[in-house]
Design a protein around this motif. Structure first.
Motif, PDB file in Angstrom:
ATOM      1  N   ALA A  31     -39.262  58.829 -97.317  1.00 31.06           N
ATOM      2  CA  ALA A  31     -40.256  57.800 -96.978  1.00 31.06           C
ATOM      3  C   ALA A  31     -40.025  56.540 -97.800  1.00 31.06           C
ATOM      4  CB  ALA A  31     -41.660  58.329 -97.207  1.00 31.06           C
ATOM      5  N   ASN A  32     -39.723  56.713 -99.094  1.00 31.77           N
ATOM      6  CA  ASN A  32     -39.458  55.558 -99.947  1.00 31.77           C
ATOM      7  C   ASN A  32     -38.214  54.804 -99.485  1.00 31.77           C
ATOM      8  OD1 ASN A  32     -41.673  56.068-101.595  1.00 31.77           O
ATOM      9  ND2 ASN A  32     -40.510  57.344-103.009  1.00 31.77           N
ATOM     10  N   GLN A  33     -37.200  55.530 -99.035  1.00 34.75           N
ATOM     11  CA  GLN A  33     -35.992  54.884 -98.523  1.00 34.75           C
ATOM     12  C   GLN A  33     -36.299  54.089 -97.258  1.00 34.75           C
ATOM     13  OE1 GLN A  33     -32.805  57.765 -98.043  1.00 34.75           O
ATOM     14  NE2 GLN A  33     -33.275  58.704-100.025  1.00 34.75           N
ATOM     15  N   LEU A  34     -37.145  54.645 -96.386  1.00 29.41           N
ATOM     16  CA  LEU A  34     -37.530  53.931 -95.176  1.00 29.41           C
ATOM     17  C   LEU A  34     -38.258  52.635 -95.517  1.00 29.41           C
ATOM     18  CD1 LEU A  34     -37.811  53.773 -92.084  1.00 29.41           C
ATOM     19  CD2 LEU A  34     -39.877  55.182 -92.285  1.00 29.41           C
ATOM     20  N   MET A  35     -39.089  52.675 -96.555  1.00 26.99           N
ATOM     21  CA  MET A  35     -39.826  51.486 -96.974  1.00 26.99           C
ATOM     22  C   MET A  35     -38.902  50.368 -97.436  1.00 26.99           C
ATOM     23  SD  MET A  35     -42.930  53.096 -99.237  1.00 26.99           S
ATOM     24  CE  MET A  35     -43.641  54.690 -98.838  1.00 26.99           C
ATOM     25  N   GLN A  36     -37.672  50.718 -97.778  1.00 26.14           N
ATOM     26  CA  GLN A  36     -36.737  49.725 -98.315  1.00 26.14           C
ATOM     27  C   GLN A  36     -35.496  49.560 -97.437  1.00 26.14           C
ATOM     28  OE1 GLN A  36     -36.050  50.688-102.456  1.00 26.14           O
ATOM     29  NE2 GLN A  36     -38.228  50.876-102.888  1.00 26.14           N
ATOM     30  N   LEU A  37     -35.599  49.976 -96.192  1.00 25.72           N
ATOM     31  CA  LEU A  37     -34.464  49.914 -95.262  1.00 25.72           C
ATOM     32  C   LEU A  37     -34.403  48.535 -94.603  1.00 25.72           C
ATOM     33  CD1 LEU A  37     -32.408  52.205 -94.611  1.00 25.72           C
ATOM     34  CD2 LEU A  37     -33.636  52.531 -92.469  1.00 25.72           C
ATOM     35  N   THR A  38     -34.268  47.510 -95.435  1.00 27.17           N
ATOM     36  CA  THR A  38     -34.406  46.126 -94.952  1.00 27.17           C
ATOM     37  C   THR A  38     -33.271  45.704 -94.019  1.00 27.17           C
ATOM     38  OG1 THR A  38     -33.334  45.405 -97.009  1.00 27.17           O
ATOM     39  CG2 THR A  38     -35.741  45.334 -96.936  1.00 27.17           C
ATOM     40  N   ASP A  39     -32.123  46.367 -94.095  1.00 25.02           N
ATOM     41  CA  ASP A  39     -31.009  45.992 -93.224  1.00 25.02           C
ATOM     42  C   ASP A  39     -31.233  46.410 -91.775  1.00 25.02           C
ATOM     43  OD1 ASP A  39     -29.619  44.847 -95.298  1.00 25.02           O
ATOM     44  OD2 ASP A  39     -28.372  46.604 -95.694  1.00 25.02           O
ATOM     45  N   TYR A  40     -32.167  47.315 -91.569  1.00 32.14           N
ATOM     46  CA  TYR A  40     -32.337  47.875 -90.219  1.00 32.14           C
ATOM     47  C   TYR A  40     -33.759  47.796 -89.676  1.00 32.14           C
ATOM     48  CZ  TYR A  40     -27.896  49.868 -91.708  1.00 32.14           C
ATOM     49  OH  TYR A  40     -26.620  50.026 -92.186  1.00 32.14           O
ATOM     50  N   VAL A  41     -34.764  47.844 -90.542  1.00 33.12           N
ATOM     51  CA  VAL A  41     -36.164  47.869 -90.105  1.00 33.12           C
ATOM     52  C   VAL A  41     -36.770  46.480 -90.264  1.00 33.12           C
ATOM     53  CG1 VAL A  41     -38.444  48.897 -90.454  1.00 33.12           C
ATOM     54  CG2 VAL A  41     -36.386  50.304 -90.727  1.00 33.12           C
ATOM     55  N   ASP A  42     -37.376  45.976 -89.193  1.00 35.91           N
ATOM     56  CA  ASP A  42     -37.932  44.618 -89.215  1.00 35.91           C
ATOM     57  C   ASP A  42     -39.361  44.569 -89.736  1.00 35.91           C
ATOM     58  OD1 ASP A  42     -35.798  42.878 -87.846  1.00 35.91           O
ATOM     59  OD2 ASP A  42     -35.954  44.605 -86.526  1.00 35.91           O
ATOM     60  N   VAL A  43     -40.131  45.614 -89.485  1.00 36.34           N
ATOM     61  CA  VAL A  43     -41.506  45.655 -89.963  1.00 36.34           C
ATOM     62  C   VAL A  43     -41.931  47.107 -90.116  1.00 36.34           C
ATOM     63  CG1 VAL A  43     -42.578  45.609 -87.659  1.00 36.34           C
ATOM     64  CG2 VAL A  43     -43.840  44.713 -89.621  1.00 36.34           C
ATOM     65  N   LEU A  44     -42.804  47.352 -91.081  1.00 33.06           N
ATOM     66  CA  LEU A  44     -43.288  48.694 -91.372  1.00 33.06           C
ATOM     67  C   LEU A  44     -44.799  48.717 -91.190  1.00 33.06           C
ATOM     68  CD1 LEU A  44     -41.983  51.359 -92.438  1.00 33.06           C
ATOM     69  CD2 LEU A  44     -42.633  50.627 -94.729  1.00 33.06           C
ATOM     70  N   ILE A  45     -45.295  49.738 -90.500  1.00 35.56           N
ATOM     71  CA  ILE A  45     -46.737  49.864 -90.271  1.00 35.56           C
ATOM     72  C   ILE A  45     -47.197  51.222 -90.790  1.00 35.56           C
ATOM     73  CG2 ILE A  45     -48.596  49.840 -88.569  1.00 35.56           C
ATOM     74  CD1 ILE A  45     -46.757  48.221 -86.730  1.00 35.56           C
ATOM     75  N   PRO A  46     -47.981  51.255 -91.865  1.00 36.26           N
ATOM     76  CA  PRO A  46     -48.530  52.532 -92.343  1.00 36.26           C
ATOM     77  C   PRO A  46     -49.856  52.837 -91.657  1.00 36.26           C
ATOM     78  CG  PRO A  46     -49.020  50.816 -93.933  1.00 36.26           C
ATOM     79  CD  PRO A  46     -48.292  50.150 -92.782  1.00 36.26           C
ATOM     80  N   ARG A  47     -50.079  54.105 -91.348  1.00 33.50           N
ATOM     81  CA  ARG A  47     -51.356  54.546 -90.769  1.00 33.50           C
ATOM     82  C   ARG A  47     -51.822  55.776 -91.512  1.00 33.50           C
ATOM     83  NH1 ARG A  47     -52.177  54.707 -84.380  1.00 33.50           N
ATOM     84  NH2 ARG A  47     -54.129  55.458 -85.228  1.00 33.50           N
ATOM     85  N   GLY A  48     -53.057  55.726 -92.019  1.00 37.32           N
ATOM     86  CA  GLY A  48     -53.577  56.893 -92.716  1.00 37.32           C
ATOM     87  C   GLY A  48     -54.572  56.512 -93.785  1.00 37.32           C
ATOM     88  N   SER A  49     -54.589  57.285 -94.856  1.00 38.03           N
ATOM     89  CA  SER A  49     -55.555  57.097 -95.933  1.00 38.03           C
ATOM     90  C   SER A  49     -55.251  55.829 -96.710  1.00 38.03           C
ATOM     91  CB  SER A  49     -55.509  58.289 -96.884  1.00 38.03           C
ATOM     92  OG  SER A  49     -54.270  58.328 -97.571  1.00 38.03           O
ATOM     93  N   SER A  50     -56.244  55.368 -97.455  1.00 38.61           N
ATOM     94  CA  SER A  50     -56.041  54.181 -98.289  1.00 38.61           C
ATOM     95  C   SER A  50     -54.945  54.432 -99.319  1.00 38.61           C
ATOM     96  CB  SER A  50     -57.348  53.805 -98.997  1.00 38.61           C
ATOM     97  OG  SER A  50     -57.822  54.881 -99.779  1.00 38.61           O
TER      98      SER A  50
END
Length: 415
Positions: A185-204
């Protein structure tokens, strides 16, 4: 050596390039096929869900409710896809156009964001909802659900991929990460070369973790510490109906009511009957000193932490306030900018509440449970944004696009 997650990112980019060129009719056909596939493969999805439920049997009831799928819920997921298929396609829509002083024809047009990453918890319906909205808006999606729903999410994802493959469309437009580790999950949060935007859904807690650690741009979706304020002029019967719905209809979701504020001039008359009905519905009431004096020993004393807490459970904190202005101040201090409600027969108060409360959705004489893309007519929603940039409130198809300027000239140069 490229990592597995980077490979997923590359595949998503390649799929996004294809999706951005698809005709609306093709996208709609694919959505209808995926919806039908969910129904056809219902037994396999329910079997996977049962495995997840068996592993999660020690989790609190509110998490089990989010995790559990039924035939009805799978059908609702399919219906959400069908609704999205029937919605207008935002891609190619012209926001505005003009000719500038140099004779350049300038058009601002909606285009896909590209690759969207979704990090969410034990809600398998999000897998289908997010996939539908991202696909219709021309975006590839990488889905990372909670480990509690891993088998269900993988099965739902496989069913949708198979439907796309049968239509000779890129199955990698929808990818579910199979590794539930936090490191992934942490790697996905920093996958800037491939992911244009990140949307989290869940608890605060989840949302803040993503906001704090992501280098990919984040659209912050909201924890829901939602309030209902009962004004001095409120109709008691209406107020009771709205409060019971907002608190009890589905307490585990983010648009459920968590706090009740009552004007001091009606509190002694209004609260006893309401409290009896809430108690019958299984709600634990936590009250400030004034509420304790009115309702007696049955009330659990509220602490400062209660005003900040999103319970997602049959728990309600209640406070008596001297005025609407005090209620607004309390909401703006402790609310999460999600959904807030006033119950009143006073038009001026309703308009003032609408104007001054800082939230994505503000209601007059209606339940906060309506803050939902489905209820707003957006089809399935990607989440409810509580930030103020790009998107706010339930996020449907238009919020999953950006714009670019198309400029046409005939030899102009700048002087």
């Amino acid at each position: 050596m490229i990592s597995e997650l980077e490979q997923i990112g590359q595949q998503a980019q390649q799929a996004a390039f294809v999706l951005g060129q698809l005709a609306t009719t093709v996208k709609n056909q694919a959505l209808l096929a995926m919806a039908q596939a969910l129904r056809t493969n219902q037994a396999a999805i329910l079997a996977a869900n049962q495995q997840d439920l068996q592993l999660a049997d020690k989790l609190p009831a509110k998490f089990i409710d989010r995790l559990r799928l039924t035939s009805e819920r799978i059908n609702q997921m399919a219906q959400g896809m069908e609704q999205v298929a029937n919605l207008p396609d935002p891609i190619g829509v012209v926001e505005r156009g003009w000719v500038n002083h140099a004779g350049l024809q300038i058009v601002q047009q909606h285009v896909p964001l590209g690759v969207i990453g979704i990090i969410y918890e034990a809600r398998p319906n999000v897998t289908a909802d997010a996939a539908a909205l991202c696909f219709k808006s021309g975006n590839a999606v990488i889905l990372r659900g909670g480990k509690e729903a891993l088998k269900t999410n993988l099965q739902v994802g496989a069913v949708m991929q198979q439907a796309l493959s049968k239509l000779n469309l890129p199955a990698n437009a929808i990818q579910v990460i199979s590794d539930p580790a936090h490191e992934t999950a942490n790697q996905l949060m920093q996958l800037t070369d491939y992911v244009d935007v990140l949307i989290p859904r869940g608890s605060s807690r989840l949302i803040q973790a993503v906001v704090q650690h992501a280098t990919v741009p984040v659209i912050e979706t909201g924890a829901g510490n939602c309030h209902v304020y009962v004004d001095q002029s409120a109709d008691f019967a209406m107020a009771e109906k709205i409060i019971l719905n907002a608190k009890c209809q589905r307490p585990s979701v983010c648009n459920a009511m968590e706090k009740l504020l009552v004007h001091e001039k009606i509190a002694a008359d209004f609260l006893p009957e309401l409290a009896a009905k809430l108690t019958t519905a299984g709600v634990e009431i936590r009250g400030d000193q004034a509420v304790q004096q009115i309702l007696g020993a049955a009330v659990v004393p509220a602490t400062m932490a209660d005003w900040k807490t999103e319970y997602n459970d049959l728990i309600l904190a209640v406070k008596v306030v001297p005025s609407m202005e005090t209620a607004i101040e309390h909401i703006n201090q402790y609310g999460t900018k999600h959904s807030e409600t006033i119950i009143t027969q006073n038009y001026e108060n309703s308009e003032r509440f609408l104007s001054l409360v800082d939230a994505a959705a503000v209601y007059v004489n209606a339940s906060s449970r309506f803050t939902d893309g489905f209820e707003y007519g957006f089809g399935a929603e990607i989440g409810i944004s509580t930030q103020k940039l790009h998107a706010r409130g339930p996020m449907g198809l238009p919020e999953l696009t950006t714009t670019k300027y198309l400029v046409r000239g005939n030899g102009q140069i700048r002087k």
